[in-house]
Design a protein around this motif. Sequence first.
Motif: not given
Length: 97
Positions: A32-36
């Motif tokens: 979840e650290l990477a939003l996109r």
Amino acid sequence: MVTKHIVVLPYDAAWEQNFTAIKNEIQQALGELALRIEHVGSTSVKGLSAKPIIDMDVVIRNNSVLDTVIAAQLLRSEYGRAAIAAYVQDWLGEADS
């Protein structure tokens, strides 16, 4: 400045597949650290000749998670280690060495 040999190749449909594989590995490492995770640069443009290097942007919430993102990439992702090493070299001004 040292001039390097640059290779530009005709568009290759495999670039999108390569991006997807790298994206999946990075997404797994970051959760979840990477939003996109976005495919950027010339290899992302269908039909365009390009240097055969997959460029991507990893979008995060804010700088407060940057150290965690870097640690996750360094520890878990082959691509992350290479990307971070390139980023650090560029940031330190060593990319042209």
